[in-house]
Design an enzyme around this catalytic site. Structure first.
Site, PDB file in Angstrom:
ATOM      1  N   THR A 187       6.131  31.400 -16.767  1.00 60.41           N
ATOM      2  CA  THR A 187       4.624  31.415 -16.877  1.00 60.41           C
ATOM      3  C   THR A 187       3.840  31.369 -15.584  1.00 60.41           C
ATOM      4  OG1 THR A 187       4.666  30.677 -19.175  1.00 60.41           O
ATOM      5  CG2 THR A 187       2.541  30.593 -18.253  1.00 60.41           C
ATOM      6  N   TYR A 227       0.829  36.647 -23.075  1.00 62.00           N
ATOM      7  CA  TYR A 227       0.989  37.166 -21.713  1.00 62.00           C
ATOM      8  C   TYR A 227       2.296  37.437 -21.497  1.00 62.00           C
ATOM      9  CZ  TYR A 227       2.577  32.299 -21.211  1.00 62.00           C
ATOM     10  OH  TYR A 227       3.253  31.187 -21.274  1.00 62.00           O
ATOM     11  N   THR A 247       8.773  27.016 -18.284  1.00 62.29           N
ATOM     12  CA  THR A 247       8.805  25.575 -18.770  1.00 62.29           C
ATOM     13  C   THR A 247       9.904  25.474 -20.036  1.00 62.29           C
ATOM     14  OG1 THR A 247       6.926  26.170 -20.367  1.00 62.29           O
ATOM     15  CG2 THR A 247       6.186  25.287 -17.854  1.00 62.29           C
ATOM     16  N   ASP A 248      10.252  26.439 -20.523  1.00 55.89           N
ATOM     17  CA  ASP A 248      11.082  26.173 -21.656  1.00 55.89           C
ATOM     18  C   ASP A 248      12.356  25.591 -21.428  1.00 55.89           C
ATOM     19  OD1 ASP A 248       9.170  27.693 -23.161  1.00 55.89           O
ATOM     20  OD2 ASP A 248      10.398  29.238 -23.664  1.00 55.89           O
ATOM     21  N   LYS A 293      10.031  18.975 -21.979  1.00 62.66           N
ATOM     22  CA  LYS A 293       8.842  19.683 -22.919  1.00 62.66           C
ATOM     23  C   LYS A 293       8.485  18.992 -24.334  1.00 62.66           C
ATOM     24  CE  LYS A 293       6.831  24.306 -23.455  1.00 62.66           C
ATOM     25  NZ  LYS A 293       6.995  25.926 -23.054  1.00 62.66           N
ATOM     26  N   GLU A 304      25.295   3.096 -36.685  1.00 61.37           N
ATOM     27  CA  GLU A 304      25.273   4.312 -37.864  1.00 61.37           C
ATOM     28  C   GLU A 304      26.753   5.041 -37.999  1.00 61.37           C
ATOM     29  OE1 GLU A 304      23.208   5.775 -39.554  1.00 61.37           O
ATOM     30  OE2 GLU A 304      21.370   4.715 -39.013  1.00 61.37           O
TER      31      GLU A 304
HETATM   32  N1  ASP Z   1       8.763  31.323 -21.983  1.00 62.70           N
HETATM   33  C1  ASP Z   1       8.285  30.909 -20.734  1.00 62.70           C
HETATM   34  C2  ASP Z   1       9.322  30.444 -19.954  1.00 62.70           C
HETATM   35  O1  ASP Z   1      10.088  29.429 -19.962  1.00 62.70           O
HETATM   36  C3  ASP Z   1       7.109  29.675 -21.045  1.00 62.70           C
HETATM   37  C4  ASP Z   1       6.645  29.044 -19.856  1.00 62.70           C
HETATM   38  O2  ASP Z   1       7.039  29.380 -18.720  1.00 62.70           O
HETATM   39  O3  ASP Z   1       5.675  28.244 -19.878  1.00 62.70           O
HETATM   40  O4  ASP Z   1       9.738  31.028 -18.784  1.00 62.70           O
END
Ligand code: ASP
Length: 375
Positions: free
Chosen positions: A59, A73, A139-140, A212, A332
């Site tokens: 992103t 986007y 971010t994924d 995340k 457990e």
């Molecule tokens: N789907 C995107 C990615 O991980 C989300 C992001 O970058 O925030 O490339």
């Protein structure tokens, strides 16, 4: 620097005869002359750190149709040179150059891409002309890549992974400041030897346990153990330091890695089916990360399945689907008796990275468990 400091003490209005006489009376003329000679002869030293930005997409390189599109986007559109050109302030804090490693959304990262990126970063940090590396990333799966690099790149130079939650085309886009902060951090002497870092939303997190935690919002990344510090107005402030093994002290080395074994995560819930584990084994998994409920729990009707999986040579790693806390060995489930491993505080996706690396070194449960305690 000295020239600047001296010059700044002389107000323009002082450059008249009276001021010069006053300077002379204060015995400053010799210093003024010497200083000006020095300024004329010695070009100002460029003391800014040399930072390479390795771009992979995400992103932070995304673009939306309108400025109101903060969540809809296309990721991975803007090339790294354009990202850098969009933040002229970077030139104030570092000598920056960019490299485009990939242009993908991070959900499409594979083991091959991880290895390729790791090898490139390793080569860069070996270059004496490079002081730090920033990796722009979606971010994924940023948490997987940052942990992986933290485990395999042998350097004390700062490596900072950064992303953004909004594309640069959106109102209140967060990528510019995140990238600026990442470059500041990569150039900071105080960031040396702290392993791979994540710079998001002003926070400095360790790549080991940054994760995340929420989507859409700009405060997406956190660690159950808290941030290490913050970057504010071009300055890194520290409050904690990582204690687990990383980078220089790691037994894993990207330069000798050519592939990673398959590791599969099975997500725990009520009413599970054994077929999921069998499918993982059939697909060639060398370890299954059981993202169990609570303290890495395993339903009573699945214990035999997991014992069978282990007896067949596939490792069972008990992790938890809970974001925080840690799985306690022999609580457990009797892990010693079943020859299982616990993932300590690593979330399932981090446990998957460590299990894959651990299996390149050893197939012994005791060794795997040691690595889960140490990293
Ligand atoms: N789907 C995107 C990615 O991980 C989300 C992001 O970058 O925030 O490339």
């Amino acid at each position: 620097m000295q020239c600047l400091a001296f010059a700044s003490r002389i107000h323009p209005q002082e450059t008249n005869v009276r001021s010069l006489i006053q300077l002379l009376m204060r015995g400053s003329m010799a210093a003024l002359v010497a200083s000006n000679v020095a300024c004329a002869q010695v070009p100002a030293a460029n003391t800014k750190p040399n930072i390479v930005i390795v771009a992979t997409g995400g992103t932070i390189a995304g673009a939306g149709a309108t400025s109101a599109n903060s969540a809809t986007y296309q990721a991975a559109k803007v090339p790294v040179d354009k990202l850098i050109a969009g933040i002229p302030e970077l030139n104030n804090v570092a000598n920056v150059r960019g490299e485009q490693a990939f242009q993908i959304a991070s959900e499409s990262f594979t083991n091959e891409k991880l290895l390729q990126l790791g090898k490139r970063v390793s080569a860069l940090v070996k270059d004496p002309g490079v002081d730090g590396v920033v990796i722009t990333h979606g971010t994924d799966t940023l948490e997987e890549t940052s942990f992986f690099l933290n485990l395999v790149v042998h350097t004390d130079k700062p490596i900072v992974v950064v992303g953004s939650m909004r594309p640069g085309t959106a109102m209140s886009a967060d990528g510019m400041l995140n990238l600026y902060n990442a470059v500041v951090l990569a150039g900071a002497k105080s960031a040396r030897g702290k392993g791979v870092l994540v710079a998001m939303n002003d926070d400095i997190l360790t790549g080991r346990d940054a994760a995340k935690r929420t989507n859409i919002k700009t405060n997406a990344f956190a660690s159950g153990w808290g941030a290490l510090g913050m970057v504010v107005e071009g300055q890194a402030y520290w409050f904690r330091a990582p204690v687990k093994r990383h980078t220089m002290k790691s037994e894993f080395d990207i330069d000798t890695l050519t592939s990673l074994p398959e590791v599969v995560i099975v997500y725990g819930s009520g009413n599970m089916t054994p077929e999921l584990y069998d499918a993982a084994v059939k697909s060639g998994a060398k370890a299954i990360i059981n993202a169990g409920t609570g303290n890495g729990s395993v339903p009573n009707y699945l214990v035999d399945t997991l014992k069978r999986v282990r007896a067949g040579g596939v490792h069972v790693v008990r992790s938890s689907r809970i974001a925080d806390g840690f799985v306690i060995r022999n609580s457990e489930q009797p892990d010693d008796q079943y020859d299982w491993v616990v993932a300590h505080d690593l979330n399932p996706q981090k446990a998957k990275i460590l299990a894959a690396l651990a299996l390149t070194k050893s197939n012994s449960t005791a060794e795997l468990q040691r690595m889960f305690w140490e990293y």
